[in-house]
Design a protein around this motif. Structure first.
Motif, PDB file in Angstrom:
ATOM      1  N   ALA A   1      57.748  52.909  44.782  1.00 48.70           N
ATOM      2  CA  ALA A   1      58.738  52.008  45.380  1.00 48.70           C
ATOM      3  C   ALA A   1      59.161  52.487  46.761  1.00 48.70           C
ATOM      4  O   ALA A   1      59.484  51.672  47.642  1.00 48.70           O
ATOM      5  N   LEU A   2      59.164  53.801  46.993  1.00 50.06           N
ATOM      6  CA  LEU A   2      59.587  54.334  48.286  1.00 50.06           C
ATOM      7  C   LEU A   2      58.599  54.021  49.408  1.00 50.06           C
ATOM      8  O   LEU A   2      58.936  54.159  50.588  1.00 50.06           O
ATOM      9  N   LEU A   3      57.382  53.607  49.078  1.00 56.25           N
ATOM     10  CA  LEU A   3      56.483  53.133  50.131  1.00 56.25           C
ATOM     11  C   LEU A   3      57.006  51.833  50.718  1.00 56.25           C
ATOM     12  O   LEU A   3      56.731  51.503  51.863  1.00 56.25           O
ATOM     13  N   ASP A   4      57.784  51.067  49.903  1.00 55.78           N
ATOM     14  CA  ASP A   4      58.403  49.814  50.341  1.00 55.78           C
ATOM     15  C   ASP A   4      57.354  48.784  50.764  1.00 55.78           C
ATOM     16  O   ASP A   4      57.471  48.117  51.791  1.00 55.78           O
ATOM     17  N   ALA A   5      56.314  48.648  49.945  1.00 57.19           N
ATOM     18  CA  ALA A   5      55.239  47.697  50.243  1.00 57.19           C
ATOM     19  C   ALA A   5      55.766  46.263  50.224  1.00 57.19           C
ATOM     20  O   ALA A   5      56.581  45.899  49.382  1.00 57.19           O
ATOM     21  N   ARG A   6      55.270  45.460  51.150  1.00 61.04           N
ATOM     22  CA  ARG A   6      55.720  44.069  51.281  1.00 61.04           C
ATOM     23  C   ARG A   6      54.564  43.108  51.013  1.00 61.04           C
ATOM     24  O   ARG A   6      53.389  43.457  51.169  1.00 61.04           O
ATOM     25  N   ALA A   7      54.919  41.899  50.629  1.00 59.36           N
ATOM     26  CA  ALA A   7      53.912  40.876  50.366  1.00 59.36           C
ATOM     27  C   ALA A   7      53.041  40.683  51.605  1.00 59.36           C
ATOM     28  O   ALA A   7      53.533  40.609  52.735  1.00 59.36           O
TER      29      ALA A   7
ATOM     30  N   GLY B   1      44.076  58.675  41.754  1.00 62.44           N
ATOM     31  CA  GLY B   1      43.802  59.011  40.359  1.00 62.44           C
ATOM     32  C   GLY B   1      43.333  57.793  39.589  1.00 62.44           C
ATOM     33  O   GLY B   1      42.450  57.047  40.025  1.00 62.44           O
ATOM     34  N   ARG B   2      43.955  57.560  38.428  1.00 59.89           N
ATOM     35  CA  ARG B   2      43.577  56.422  37.585  1.00 59.89           C
ATOM     36  C   ARG B   2      44.328  55.148  37.954  1.00 59.89           C
ATOM     37  O   ARG B   2      44.197  54.129  37.276  1.00 59.89           O
ATOM     38  N   GLY B   3      45.140  55.196  38.995  1.00 56.27           N
ATOM     39  CA  GLY B   3      45.695  53.968  39.549  1.00 56.27           C
ATOM     40  C   GLY B   3      47.009  53.501  38.991  1.00 56.27           C
ATOM     41  O   GLY B   3      47.308  52.307  39.064  1.00 56.27           O
ATOM     42  N   GLY B   4      47.830  54.406  38.444  1.00 61.66           N
ATOM     43  CA  GLY B   4      49.131  53.979  37.952  1.00 61.66           C
ATOM     44  C   GLY B   4      49.980  53.354  39.038  1.00 61.66           C
ATOM     45  O   GLY B   4      50.568  52.275  38.856  1.00 61.66           O
ATOM     46  N   LYS B   5      50.030  53.993  40.202  1.00 67.82           N
ATOM     47  CA  LYS B   5      50.796  53.437  41.317  1.00 67.82           C
ATOM     48  C   LYS B   5      50.037  52.316  42.001  1.00 67.82           C
ATOM     49  O   LYS B   5      50.638  51.405  42.563  1.00 67.82           O
ATOM     50  N   THR B   6      48.707  52.356  41.949  1.00 69.51           N
ATOM     51  CA  THR B   6      47.903  51.286  42.548  1.00 69.51           C
ATOM     52  C   THR B   6      48.284  49.936  41.958  1.00 69.51           C
ATOM     53  O   THR B   6      48.467  48.950  42.682  1.00 69.51           O
ATOM     54  N   ALA B   7      48.405  49.872  40.644  1.00 68.92           N
ATOM     55  CA  ALA B   7      48.741  48.613  39.984  1.00 68.92           C
ATOM     56  C   ALA B   7      50.107  48.101  40.427  1.00 68.92           C
ATOM     57  O   ALA B   7      50.288  46.900  40.668  1.00 68.92           O
ATOM     58  N   LEU B   8      51.068  48.994  40.556  1.00 75.69           N
ATOM     59  CA  LEU B   8      52.391  48.583  41.015  1.00 75.69           C
ATOM     60  C   LEU B   8      52.327  48.054  42.440  1.00 75.69           C
ATOM     61  O   LEU B   8      52.951  47.036  42.776  1.00 75.69           O
ATOM     62  N   LEU B   9      51.545  48.700  43.292  1.00 77.33           N
ATOM     63  CA  LEU B   9      51.426  48.260  44.681  1.00 77.33           C
ATOM     64  C   LEU B   9      50.707  46.910  44.766  1.00 77.33           C
ATOM     65  O   LEU B   9      51.080  46.054  45.582  1.00 77.33           O
ATOM     66  N   VAL B  10      49.692  46.701  43.932  1.00 82.95           N
ATOM     67  CA  VAL B  10      49.017  45.395  43.900  1.00 82.95           C
ATOM     68  C   VAL B  10      50.016  44.304  43.523  1.00 82.95           C
ATOM     69  O   VAL B  10      50.020  43.208  44.100  1.00 82.95           O
ATOM     70  N   SER B  11      50.870  44.598  42.566  1.00 80.91           N
ATOM     71  CA  SER B  11      51.887  43.640  42.155  1.00 80.91           C
ATOM     72  C   SER B  11      52.845  43.331  43.302  1.00 80.91           C
ATOM     73  O   SER B  11      53.263  42.186  43.486  1.00 80.91           O
ATOM     74  N   GLN B  12      53.174  44.329  44.098  1.00 75.15           N
ATOM     75  CA  GLN B  12      54.139  44.139  45.183  1.00 75.15           C
ATOM     76  C   GLN B  12      53.562  43.333  46.347  1.00 75.15           C
ATOM     77  O   GLN B  12      54.252  42.495  46.918  1.00 75.15           O
ATOM     78  N   VAL B  13      52.318  43.591  46.729  1.00 72.22           N
ATOM     79  CA  VAL B  13      51.768  42.895  47.903  1.00 72.22           C
ATOM     80  C   VAL B  13      51.284  41.493  47.571  1.00 72.22           C
ATOM     81  O   VAL B  13      51.151  40.645  48.469  1.00 72.22           O
ATOM     82  N   GLY B  14      51.006  41.227  46.292  1.00 75.15           N
ATOM     83  CA  GLY B  14      50.627  39.885  45.880  1.00 75.15           C
ATOM     84  C   GLY B  14      49.235  39.482  46.331  1.00 75.15           C
ATOM     85  O   GLY B  14      48.463  40.275  46.894  1.00 75.15           O
ATOM     86  N   ALA B  15      48.920  38.210  46.120  1.00 76.03           N
ATOM     87  CA  ALA B  15      47.579  37.701  46.414  1.00 76.03           C
ATOM     88  C   ALA B  15      47.273  37.664  47.901  1.00 76.03           C
ATOM     89  O   ALA B  15      46.100  37.616  48.295  1.00 76.03           O
ATOM     90  N   SER B  16      48.308  37.699  48.751  1.00 79.17           N
ATOM     91  CA  SER B  16      48.079  37.659  50.198  1.00 79.17           C
ATOM     92  C   SER B  16      47.889  39.048  50.794  1.00 79.17           C
ATOM     93  O   SER B  16      47.589  39.172  51.993  1.00 79.17           O
ATOM     94  N   GLY B  17      48.057  40.103  49.997  1.00 85.01           N
ATOM     95  CA  GLY B  17      47.890  41.462  50.479  1.00 85.01           C
ATOM     96  C   GLY B  17      46.669  42.121  49.879  1.00 85.01           C
ATOM     97  O   GLY B  17      45.875  41.490  49.168  1.00 85.01           O
ATOM     98  N   SER B  18      46.505  43.411  50.173  1.00 87.36           N
ATOM     99  CA  SER B  18      45.363  44.154  49.627  1.00 87.36           C
ATOM    100  C   SER B  18      45.758  45.609  49.424  1.00 87.36           C
ATOM    101  O   SER B  18      46.607  46.139  50.140  1.00 87.36           O
ATOM    102  N   VAL B  19      45.119  46.236  48.437  1.00 86.40           N
ATOM    103  CA  VAL B  19      45.371  47.643  48.146  1.00 86.40           C
ATOM    104  C   VAL B  19      44.023  48.350  47.991  1.00 86.40           C
ATOM    105  O   VAL B  19      43.154  47.885  47.245  1.00 86.40           O
TER     106      VAL B  19
END
Length: 446
Positions: A242-248, A258-276
């Motif tokens: 959350a401290l990265l403060d990723a935006r849509a 690693g296995r992407g625990g934070k990756t999934a959260l970041l994908v959720s935050q940036v949405g379909a218009s973003g990329s991770v």
């Protein structure tokens, strides 16, 4: 005929032996041995208590054992594991009768290592049993080597270090990260409580996505797992992302993913218009991310993986991302309540050694950030050598780096005066606080 040893004590001894001789991790080893032995819930709880309790109080256990040994040199490993488990019970478990503890330990050694070592174990434990407290009490604090206690105090200050080392429940609660694009925390908590009325479910205090559950069994068997409504992720780790403060709509790199625990959260935050982009040295770990995104119902076509060694270079990813998260390899000392076996493996030189690796990775990660972007540097360790000192060198050595200390929406924490966010069981009215992390946020101006 001698009665067989308690299955719980046999399992606990086997796990402690594997940890010491094979480098096994306590949690998966314990799960595997409990399943193999077919322990019921009561015996499984006792085995868990013995394993984690022993690892959390090992310095005083080993001192007690040494005081009763007449033989010089290293103990045979299985015998040592058996004695450690038995002394933990004698010192801290009031419900364990001395005669049962000693008899079971001697039986385990006799069955595995023969009569000679069983007589030795019997002599040591009978001597310790004679000195057993009349009312044994559970440990109130995690015991760590003196060098590490000094590191904790330097990194956190005396008050926070004491809060961090304070005893926690056994087994630790499991932290869930609720997928808020598909449900609410309250709705999922209600479903779990209804399905597991004997368990405990409460909301986390640092992450709006966190639920902490105890006594509910395998989280993969809980309602909502198959629907992709939650993942298992430490609450502190959720705050780090959350401290990265990723935006849509933004382009994000999750370095050391690693296995992407934070990756999934970041994908959720940036949405379909973003990329991770998830980056890690180990491709096998990265390969698990796609399946987890699919389970969570997140857009997989906006996430990609890159296997590379960021301590060496970035390989064409210069200035490619709006924000980069570096959750760097570290000693993992922030996790020692959940993984107390680390205390058997780390040395005083390790924080500085890992700090050097972190700096090499951070230098290259900064090259991946677009001008005007954000770099978040995090470690799951409370030591100065792995947090503030690395951040200070980054500022001195990386051009265009400015420390950010502004409030981040959704994070109920502020940085300390040195600009470091310190996450952990500090100032929380609970004995179930998260692991300890340190995070520094930087803006990139050039």
């Amino acid at each position: 005929m001698v009665a067989p040893a308690s299955p719980a004590r046999v399992v606990a001894t086997r796990v402690l032996h594997r940890i010491a001789t094979e480098g096994a991790w306590a949690s998966p080893a314990l799960d595997a041995e409990i399943e193999r032995a077919g322990l019921d819930a009561r015996d499984a709880a006792l085995a868990t208590e013995i394993v984690y309790g022993t690892l959390r109080t090992l310095p005083s256990i080993d001192r007690a054992l040494a005081s009763k040994q007449t033989k010089k040199g290293e103990l045979e490993p299985l015998t040592r594991a058996t004695l450690r488990a038995a002394q933990y019970q004698l010192a801290h478990l009031s419900g364990a009768p001395s005669h049962a503890v000693v008899s079971d330990a001697v039986s385990i050694v006799r069955a595995q290592r023969g009569e000679g070592l069983s007589r030795f174990a019997n002599a040591v434990l009978r001597a310790l049993a004679r000195e057993r407290p009349s009312s044994p009490e559970r440990a109130t604090r995690l015991e760590v080597p003196k060098w590490l206690e000094g590191e904790m105090t330097r990194g956190l200050g005396a008050e926070r270090a004491e809060a961090f080392l304070r005893a926690r429940p056994l087994p630790p609660p499991i932290a869930l990260r609720v997928e808020l694009t598909r449900t609410t925390r309250e709705a999922l908590a209600t479903r779990i409580r209804e399905a597991r009325p004997s368990g405990t479910v409460r909301e986390g205090v640092l992450s709006p996505r966190a639920l902490l559950v105890s006594g509910v069994g395998d989280p993969r068997a809980l309602p909502g797992w198959d629907e992709g409504l939650f993942a298992v992720q430490d609450e502190g780790s959720q705050v780090v992302a959350a401290l990265l403060d990723a935006r849509a709509g933004e382009s994000i790199a999750d370095a050391c993913a690693g296995r992407g625990g934070k990756t999934a959260l970041l994908v959720s935050q940036v949405g379909a218009s973003g990329s991770v982009t998830a980056i890690d040295l180990h491709e096998r770990k990265l390969e698990q991310i796609d399946g987890e995104l699919a389970r969570l119902g997140l857009p997989r076509d906006h996430a990609r993986i890159e296997a590379r060694d960021l301590s060496v270079g970035v390989g064409g990813l210069e200035r490619a991302f709006d924000r980069v998260l570096v959750d760097a390899p570290c000693t993992g000392l922030g996790t020692i309540h959940r993984r107390p076996e680390l205390l058997l493996r780390l040395t005083p030189a390790d924080p500085a050694r890992m700090g050097a690796l972190q700096l090499a990775i951070a230098r290259n990660a900064a090259k991946m950030v677009k001008p005007g972007g954000v770099l978040a540097f995090a470690v799951c360790s409370p030591t100065r050598a792995e947090g503030p000192e690395v951040a200070a060198r980054m500022e001195r050595e990386i051009p265009g780096l400015t420390r950010l200390v502004d409030h981040v929406e959704g994070v109920p924490l502020a940085p300390d005066d040195d600009g470091v966010w310190r996450i952990g069981p500090f100032g929380i009215a609970s004995d179930e606080g998260p692991d300890a992390y340190q995070v520094v946020r930087f803006g990139i101006t050039s």
